[in-house]
Design a protein around this motif. Sequence first.
Motif, PDB file in Angstrom:
ATOM      1  N   VAL A  38       0.841  -1.197   0.000  1.00  0.00           N
ATOM      2  CA  VAL A  38       0.000   0.000   0.000  1.00  0.00           C
ATOM      3  C   VAL A  38       0.880   1.252   0.000  1.00  0.00           C
ATOM      4  O   VAL A  38       0.458   2.319   0.402  1.00  0.00           O
ATOM      5  N   ALA A  39       2.103   1.094  -0.484  1.00  0.00           N
ATOM      6  CA  ALA A  39       3.069   2.191  -0.472  1.00  0.00           C
ATOM      7  C   ALA A  39       2.648   3.362  -1.353  1.00  0.00           C
ATOM      8  O   ALA A  39       3.050   4.497  -1.098  1.00  0.00           O
ATOM      9  N   LEU A  40       1.840   3.126  -2.374  1.00  0.00           N
ATOM     10  CA  LEU A  40       1.458   4.191  -3.304  1.00  0.00           C
ATOM     11  C   LEU A  40       0.171   4.917  -2.923  1.00  0.00           C
ATOM     12  O   LEU A  40      -0.179   5.907  -3.556  1.00  0.00           O
ATOM     13  N   VAL A  41      -0.535   4.415  -1.916  1.00  0.00           N
ATOM     14  CA  VAL A  41      -1.816   5.024  -1.526  1.00  0.00           C
ATOM     15  C   VAL A  41      -1.846   5.276  -0.027  1.00  0.00           C
ATOM     16  O   VAL A  41      -1.116   4.663   0.738  1.00  0.00           O
ATOM     17  N   SER A  42      -2.703   6.188   0.374  1.00  0.00           N
ATOM     18  CA  SER A  42      -2.927   6.441   1.793  1.00  0.00           C
ATOM     19  C   SER A  42      -4.160   5.640   2.194  1.00  0.00           C
ATOM     20  O   SER A  42      -5.289   6.032   1.887  1.00  0.00           O
ATOM     21  N   ALA A  43      -3.948   4.503   2.830  1.00  0.00           N
ATOM     22  CA  ALA A  43      -5.053   3.608   3.161  1.00  0.00           C
ATOM     23  C   ALA A  43      -4.982   3.215   4.629  1.00  0.00           C
ATOM     24  O   ALA A  43      -3.904   3.105   5.204  1.00  0.00           O
ATOM     25  N   GLY A  44      -6.146   3.003   5.212  1.00  0.00           N
ATOM     26  CA  GLY A  44      -6.243   2.558   6.593  1.00  0.00           C
ATOM     27  C   GLY A  44      -7.136   1.344   6.684  1.00  0.00           C
ATOM     28  O   GLY A  44      -7.789   0.946   5.710  1.00  0.00           O
ATOM     29  N   VAL A  45      -7.203   0.766   7.863  1.00  0.00           N
ATOM     30  CA  VAL A  45      -8.051  -0.401   8.099  1.00  0.00           C
ATOM     31  C   VAL A  45      -9.496  -0.026   7.772  1.00  0.00           C
ATOM     32  O   VAL A  45      -9.986   1.022   8.166  1.00  0.00           O
ATOM     33  N   GLY A  46     -10.149  -0.882   7.006  1.00  0.00           N
ATOM     34  CA  GLY A  46     -11.532  -0.657   6.597  1.00  0.00           C
ATOM     35  C   GLY A  46     -11.668   0.007   5.240  1.00  0.00           C
ATOM     36  O   GLY A  46     -12.747  -0.022   4.644  1.00  0.00           O
ATOM     37  N   ASP A  47     -10.601   0.613   4.729  1.00  0.00           N
ATOM     38  CA  ASP A  47     -10.652   1.252   3.414  1.00  0.00           C
ATOM     39  C   ASP A  47     -10.739   0.205   2.319  1.00  0.00           C
ATOM     40  O   ASP A  47     -10.195  -0.892   2.431  1.00  0.00           O
ATOM     41  N   ARG A  48     -11.423   0.567   1.234  1.00  0.00           N
ATOM     42  CA  ARG A  48     -11.474  -0.258   0.029  1.00  0.00           C
ATOM     43  C   ARG A  48     -10.449   0.306  -0.940  1.00  0.00           C
ATOM     44  O   ARG A  48     -10.383   1.518  -1.150  1.00  0.00           O
ATOM     45  N   VAL A  49      -9.617  -0.574  -1.494  1.00  0.00           N
ATOM     46  CA  VAL A  49      -8.586  -0.157  -2.440  1.00  0.00           C
ATOM     47  C   VAL A  49      -8.633  -1.050  -3.669  1.00  0.00           C
ATOM     48  O   VAL A  49      -9.132  -2.174  -3.614  1.00  0.00           O
ATOM     49  N   LEU A  50      -8.101  -0.521  -4.772  1.00  0.00           N
ATOM     50  CA  LEU A  50      -7.929  -1.316  -5.976  1.00  0.00           C
ATOM     51  C   LEU A  50      -6.507  -1.836  -5.997  1.00  0.00           C
ATOM     52  O   LEU A  50      -5.558  -1.059  -5.800  1.00  0.00           O
ATOM     53  N   VAL A  51      -6.341  -3.140  -6.221  1.00  0.00           N
ATOM     54  CA  VAL A  51      -5.016  -3.768  -6.233  1.00  0.00           C
ATOM     55  C   VAL A  51      -4.768  -4.361  -7.613  1.00  0.00           C
ATOM     56  O   VAL A  51      -5.618  -5.059  -8.169  1.00  0.00           O
ATOM     57  N   HIS A  52      -3.586  -4.069  -8.149  1.00  0.00           N
ATOM     58  CA  HIS A  52      -3.154  -4.623  -9.434  1.00  0.00           C
ATOM     59  C   HIS A  52      -1.755  -5.178  -9.242  1.00  0.00           C
ATOM     60  O   HIS A  52      -0.859  -4.466  -8.785  1.00  0.00           O
ATOM     61  N   ALA A  53      -1.574  -6.447  -9.529  1.00  0.00           N
ATOM     62  CA  ALA A  53      -0.264  -7.097  -9.438  1.00  0.00           C
ATOM     63  C   ALA A  53       0.371  -6.933  -8.061  1.00  0.00           C
ATOM     64  O   ALA A  53       1.556  -6.684  -7.939  1.00  0.00           O
ATOM     65  N   GLY A  54      -0.441  -7.051  -7.000  1.00  0.00           N
ATOM     66  CA  GLY A  54       0.080  -6.996  -5.637  1.00  0.00           C
ATOM     67  C   GLY A  54       0.338  -5.600  -5.104  1.00  0.00           C
ATOM     68  O   GLY A  54       0.876  -5.439  -4.020  1.00  0.00           O
ATOM     69  N   GLU A  55      -0.070  -4.573  -5.847  1.00  0.00           N
ATOM     70  CA  GLU A  55       0.162  -3.180  -5.456  1.00  0.00           C
ATOM     71  C   GLU A  55      -1.167  -2.437  -5.424  1.00  0.00           C
ATOM     72  O   GLU A  55      -1.899  -2.425  -6.415  1.00  0.00           O
ATOM     73  N   ALA A  56      -1.495  -1.821  -4.273  1.00  0.00           N
ATOM     74  CA  ALA A  56      -2.683  -0.978  -4.208  1.00  0.00           C
ATOM     75  C   ALA A  56      -2.414   0.255  -5.056  1.00  0.00           C
ATOM     76  O   ALA A  56      -1.401   0.934  -4.878  1.00  0.00           O
ATOM     77  N   ILE A  57      -3.313   0.528  -6.004  1.00  0.00           N
ATOM     78  CA  ILE A  57      -3.095   1.641  -6.925  1.00  0.00           C
ATOM     79  C   ILE A  57      -4.070   2.791  -6.711  1.00  0.00           C
ATOM     80  O   ILE A  57      -3.864   3.871  -7.254  1.00  0.00           O
ATOM     81  N   ALA A  58      -5.133   2.587  -5.909  1.00  0.00           N
ATOM     82  CA  ALA A  58      -6.091   3.660  -5.645  1.00  0.00           C
ATOM     83  C   ALA A  58      -6.931   3.303  -4.426  1.00  0.00           C
ATOM     84  O   ALA A  58      -7.237   2.141  -4.194  1.00  0.00           O
ATOM     85  N   ARG A  59      -7.276   4.324  -3.658  1.00  0.00           N
ATOM     86  CA  ARG A  59      -8.231   4.153  -2.557  1.00  0.00           C
ATOM     87  C   ARG A  59      -9.577   4.615  -3.067  1.00  0.00           C
ATOM     88  O   ARG A  59      -9.686   5.673  -3.688  1.00  0.00           O
ATOM     89  N   LEU A  60     -10.614   3.842  -2.835  1.00  0.00           N
ATOM     90  CA  LEU A  60     -11.950   4.168  -3.323  1.00  0.00           C
ATOM     91  C   LEU A  60     -12.649   5.083  -2.326  1.00  0.00           C
ATOM     92  O   LEU A  60     -12.748   4.761  -1.140  1.00  0.00           O
ATOM     93  N   GLU A  61     -13.127   6.205  -2.808  1.00  0.00           N
ATOM     94  CA  GLU A  61     -13.834   7.176  -1.957  1.00  0.00           C
ATOM     95  C   GLU A  61     -15.241   6.716  -1.641  1.00  0.00           C
ATOM     96  O   GLU A  61     -15.717   6.838  -0.537  1.00  0.00           O
ATOM     97  N   ASN A  62     -15.942   6.219  -2.661  1.00  0.00           N
ATOM     98  CA  ASN A  62     -17.325   5.764  -2.511  1.00  0.00           C
ATOM     99  C   ASN A  62     -17.447   4.358  -3.063  1.00  0.00           C
ATOM    100  O   ASN A  62     -17.999   4.166  -4.146  1.00  0.00           O
ATOM    101  N   PRO A  63     -16.950   3.363  -2.338  1.00  0.00           N
ATOM    102  CA  PRO A  63     -17.011   2.004  -2.882  1.00  0.00           C
ATOM    103  C   PRO A  63     -18.428   1.531  -3.088  1.00  0.00           C
ATOM    104  O   PRO A  63     -19.325   1.895  -2.346  1.00  0.00           O
ATOM    105  N   GLN A  64     -18.614   0.764  -4.148  1.00  0.00           N
ATOM    106  CA  GLN A  64     -19.914   0.185  -4.449  1.00  0.00           C
ATOM    107  C   GLN A  64     -20.125  -1.062  -3.597  1.00  0.00           C
ATOM    108  O   GLN A  64     -19.183  -1.833  -3.404  1.00  0.00           O
ATOM    109  N   PRO A  65     -21.319  -1.263  -3.070  1.00  0.00           N
ATOM    110  CA  PRO A  65     -21.556  -2.492  -2.292  1.00  0.00           C
ATOM    111  C   PRO A  65     -21.383  -3.709  -3.165  1.00  0.00           C
ATOM    112  O   PRO A  65     -21.719  -3.700  -4.343  1.00  0.00           O
ATOM    113  N   ARG A  66     -20.814  -4.756  -2.577  1.00  0.00           N
ATOM    114  CA  ARG A  66     -20.621  -6.009  -3.307  1.00  0.00           C
ATOM    115  C   ARG A  66     -21.934  -6.737  -3.411  1.00  0.00           C
ATOM    116  O   ARG A  66     -22.728  -6.758  -2.492  1.00  0.00           O
ATOM    117  N   SER A  67     -22.179  -7.368  -4.553  1.00  0.00           N
ATOM    118  CA  SER A  67     -23.408  -8.141  -4.718  1.00  0.00           C
ATOM    119  C   SER A  67     -23.117  -9.611  -4.787  1.00  0.00           C
ATOM    120  O   SER A  67     -22.055 -10.060  -4.885  1.00  0.00           O
TER     121      SER A  67
END
Length: 82
Positions: free
Chosen positions: A53-82
């Motif tokens: 998570v070196a490239l993003v500012s993330a905390g416990v409970g945050d939803r992030v997008l991960v590509h190839a083992g690297e978090a690339i973005a923190r989601l501001e308004n994550p969509q609920p999972r269905s």
Amino acid sequence: MSASDADRAAGPVCHDGVCITCSDTAVEVTVVELLDLGFAVVDTGSGREEVSVALVSAGVGDRVLVHAGEAIARLENPQPRS
């Protein structure tokens, strides 16, 4: 052995614009634990993994997008999972 033969023998390569290692997609996950040195444990929905998570500012409970083992973005308004 030619240089191109050596490159092919070195490992997998991408074809037709799709990476065979990661399928060229980012996966939405939830941070469950922050570790030292810019790493975190995340819940993928089918298990837990350690990612960077070196490239993003993330905390416990945050939803992030991960590509190839690297978090690339923190989601501001994550969509609920269905």
